[in-house]
Design a protein around this motif. Structure first.
Motif, short mmCIF file in Angstrom:
data_model
loop_
_atom_site.label_atom_id
_atom_site.label_comp_id
_atom_site.label_asym_id
_atom_site.label_seq_id
_atom_site.Cartn_x
_atom_site.Cartn_y
_atom_site.Cartn_z
N LYS A 1 0.83 -1.20 0.00
CA LYS A 1 0.00 0.00 0.00
C LYS A 1 0.87 1.26 0.00
N GLN A 2 1.93 1.27 0.81
CA GLN A 2 2.82 2.42 0.87
C GLN A 2 3.52 2.64 -0.47
N ARG A 3 3.89 1.54 -1.13
CA ARG A 3 4.53 1.66 -2.44
C ARG A 3 3.57 2.30 -3.44
N ILE B 1 1.06 4.26 -2.82
CA ILE B 1 0.88 5.68 -2.45
C ILE B 1 2.06 6.50 -2.96
N ALA B 2 3.28 5.96 -2.76
CA ALA B 2 4.49 6.67 -3.20
C ALA B 2 4.49 6.87 -4.71
N GLU B 3 3.95 5.89 -5.44
CA GLU B 3 3.90 5.98 -6.90
C GLU B 3 2.70 6.80 -7.39
N GLY B 4 1.87 7.27 -6.46
CA GLY B 4 0.72 8.09 -6.84
C GLY B 4 -0.44 7.30 -7.41
N LYS B 5 -0.42 5.99 -7.22
CA LYS B 5 -1.49 5.16 -7.80
C LYS B 5 -2.73 5.09 -6.91
N ILE B 6 -2.52 5.27 -5.61
CA ILE B 6 -3.66 5.37 -4.71
C ILE B 6 -3.42 6.53 -3.76
N LYS B 7 -4.53 6.99 -3.15
CA LYS B 7 -4.43 8.13 -2.26
C LYS B 7 -4.11 7.68 -0.83
N LYS B 8 -3.37 8.52 -0.13
CA LYS B 8 -3.11 8.27 1.29
C LYS B 8 -4.36 8.67 2.07
N GLU B 9 -4.76 7.79 2.99
CA GLU B 9 -5.94 8.07 3.80
C GLU B 9 -5.54 8.21 5.27
N LYS B 10 -6.37 8.88 6.02
CA LYS B 10 -6.06 9.00 7.44
C LYS B 10 -6.23 7.64 8.11
N PRO B 11 -5.40 7.35 9.10
CA PRO B 11 -5.43 6.04 9.75
C PRO B 11 -6.80 5.75 10.36
N LEU B 12 -7.17 4.48 10.32
CA LEU B 12 -8.42 4.05 10.95
C LEU B 12 -8.17 3.81 12.44
N PRO B 13 -9.19 3.87 13.27
CA PRO B 13 -9.01 3.70 14.71
C PRO B 13 -8.41 2.34 15.07
N GLU B 14 -7.59 2.34 16.13
CA GLU B 14 -7.05 1.09 16.65
C GLU B 14 -8.21 0.18 17.08
N ILE B 15 -8.01 -1.12 16.97
CA ILE B 15 -9.05 -2.08 17.38
C ILE B 15 -8.87 -2.41 18.85
N LEU C 1 -11.64 -3.43 7.51
CA LEU C 1 -11.75 -3.70 6.07
C LEU C 1 -11.00 -2.66 5.25
N GLY C 2 -11.04 -1.40 5.69
CA GLY C 2 -10.36 -0.33 4.95
C GLY C 2 -8.85 -0.46 4.93
N GLU C 3 -8.29 -1.34 5.76
CA GLU C 3 -6.83 -1.50 5.82
C GLU C 3 -6.30 -2.51 4.80
N ILE C 4 -7.19 -3.25 4.15
CA ILE C 4 -6.73 -4.30 3.24
C ILE C 4 -7.21 -4.06 1.81
N VAL C 5 -7.57 -2.83 1.49
CA VAL C 5 -8.04 -2.50 0.14
C VAL C 5 -6.99 -1.68 -0.60
N VAL C 6 -7.12 -1.62 -1.93
CA VAL C 6 -6.19 -0.85 -2.75
C VAL C 6 -6.88 0.35 -3.39
N LYS C 7 -8.12 0.58 -2.99
CA LYS C 7 -8.88 1.74 -3.48
C LYS C 7 -9.77 2.19 -2.33
N THR C 8 -9.87 3.47 -2.16
CA THR C 8 -10.70 3.99 -1.08
C THR C 8 -12.11 3.41 -1.17
#
Length: 497
Positions: A40-42, A44-58, A76-83
């Motif tokens: 996911k970080q890669r 984001i760095a390549e501009g292919k997906i947007k950086k999102e604000k972190p989701l709450p700790e479980i 669920l939002g932590e394992i996707v490649v699109k918002t």
């Protein structure tokens, strides 16, 4: 256990890590989760997906059930490649080269049907960045409306043989998971979650909404990738058995729902064929009873108490619909009863006026009624006395077996609607309860329907059907034993409903 309960149980076992065993050599969900985050970080760095604000700790309190040690609770939002978000409100056009995926395309039957999609006005394409177009293996989640909220499906390229570009409308949420996640495992997990998602909806009673934020924050039990594959394989191995179980279940449910009415129908048929109780020679014959009834009718005609009727046709062998015992006799109903009797009632006499709506499909009708003067209602209405049998003669009341024995009538008289035929036994030489059960038999009803006349909206039995209908007449004592046996057996069927 219903088929749906069985399916839910299997999905529950699957997402709790109880459907297949855990294998240490397959690694852990923690390792898988770290790989997903690096990917996911890669992107984001390549501009292919947007950086999102972190989701709450479980928190521990949030976790709905225990999972194996090598699994991991994630959002669920932590394992996707699109918002995770819903589509846009589209502008439709009669025909274009771009389709709009609506909730109804995600069918209740469990498959995607793009023939239900509409066309997007291509002038609005600038509003849709490339990532908003649906791709193979996108999960679609219905996000509005009662009854459809939380329904989940998987869109595949094979659903779109014409290869039209496709965008979701504002009532659909698209979930595009990382390629290191088995798409079918996510699908089955969300299938199990559907009732939960319905409860998570908010808004008015008529239009509940499932927000994208709620979907993003949804807790998801993540197994190692290889175990996801094995879980999906086991589910899909079991599903055909559930389908077969469901087919058998439906047949059994149909049988159970029909059994009471089928049992009643069979008992009544046995009753009128002389097969429900044995015949007893000491009880005499129906021929003797028939002669008694004729003699009594002639006496009453001579005394002016009943009117003389025109002779009924002789009964031919070809007419007889089934065999009856030797001690019984085929007769026409009009020859053994008085039909629609004329009572000499003073206009000032109060009578029990019984509208058709109050005629129940009961044995002895404990009806409610209005009390009116006969002179107010006599035009066009039928009158009857306590103990008379009333039979509906129009559709659908006739098919619904609205026939009753009238009781508790003021001054012994009552008045019904013109939709009732009235049958009166002659000085108790027939058992009215036996007659009533005959009028509720499939034989009487089915033949009556075949005699229907009138328009489709207002059909009724033929005016001569009742008098000409063939009736299997048993001796009086046997009639009583038949009714006693019916009253013993029919409640058993009612208790099975």
């Amino acid at each position: 256990m219903t088929p749906q309960e069985l399916k839910n149980s299997i999905l529950q076992q699957a997402i709790q890590g109880k459907l297949v065993e855990q294998r240490p050599e397959e690694g852990t969900a923690e390792e898988l989760f770290e790989r997903i985050q690096k990917e996911k970080q890669r992107l984001i760095a390549e501009g292919k997906i947007k950086k999102e604000k972190p989701l709450p700790e479980i928190t521990e309190e949030e976790k709905p059930f225990d999972i194996p040690e090598n699994w991991k609770w994630v959002r669920l939002g932590e394992i996707v490649v699109k918002t995770i978000k819903r589509g846009k409100s589209p502008t439709y056009i009669a025909k274009s080269n771009v389709l709009v995926f609506a909730q109804k395309c995600n069918t209740k039957a469990g498959y995607i049907d793009l023939s239900l999609a509409q066309y997007l006005d291509e002038k609005k394409l600038a509003n849709y960045p490339q990532e908003e177009f649906m791709i193979n293996n996108d999960i679609v989640l219905n996000s509005t409306g009662n009854g459809t909220l939380g329904r989940v499906g998987i869109y595949r390229n094979s659903d779109n043989p014409n290869n039209y570009p496709l965008v979701p409308d504002s009532h659909v949420t698209v979930i595009r998971v990382n390629k290191s996640i088995d798409i079918s495992f996510v699908f089955y997990t969300l299938k199990y979650y559907q009732p939960i998602l319905e409860k998570l909806g908010s808004g008015s009673t008529n239009q509940t909404e499932l927000s994208a934020g709620t979907v993003k924050a949804l807790l998801f039990p993540l197994p190692p990738f290889a175990e996801q594959k094995r879980i999906v394989a086991k589910i899909e191995e079991l599903l055909p058995y559930i389908d077969r179980y469901e087919e058998s279940w439906r047949k059994l449910e149909t049988f159970n729902s029909r059994f009471p009415s089928d049992m009643k129908k069979s008992l009544l048929q046995y009753a009128i064929q002389g097969k429900l109780v044995e015949q007893r020679p000491e009880e005499g014959t129906a021929e003797e009873l028939y002669r008694q009834i004729q003699q009594e009718k002639q006496r009453l005609i001579a005394d002016g108490k009943i009117k003389k009727e025109k002779p009924l046709p002789e009964i031919t062998e070809e007419e007889k619909p089934f065999e009856i015992p030797e001690s019984w006799k085929w007769v026409r109903i009009g020859s053994i009863v008085e039909l629609n009797p004329k009572n000499d009632i003073d206009d000032s006499l109060e009578v029990s006026f019984i509208p058709m709506a109050h005629v129940a499909d009961g044995y002895r009708n404990e009806h409610t009624f209005e009390v009116k003067k006969w002179g107010e209602i006599k035009k066009g209405f039928t009158h009857f006395a306590t103990g008379d049998i009333g039979i509906a003669k129009i559709t659908p009341c006739f098919q619904n077996k609205k026939s009753i024995i009238f009781t508790e009538l003021k001054n012994g008289y009552g008045a019904g609607t013109t939709e009732l035929s009235i049958v009166r036994v002659v000085n108790n030489l027939m058992l009215k309860e036996y007659l009533l059960w005959f009028f509720k038999s499939a034989y009487f009803i089915d033949n009556g329907v075949r005699s229907f006349t009138g328009t489709a909206g207002q059909q009724r039995i033929h005016k001569d059907y009742l008098s000409n209908c063939l009736f299997p007449l048993p001796p009086l004592a046997e009639q009583k034993r038949i009714v006693a046996k019916l009253e013993e057996l029919l409640p058993l069927g009612e208790r099975l409903k």
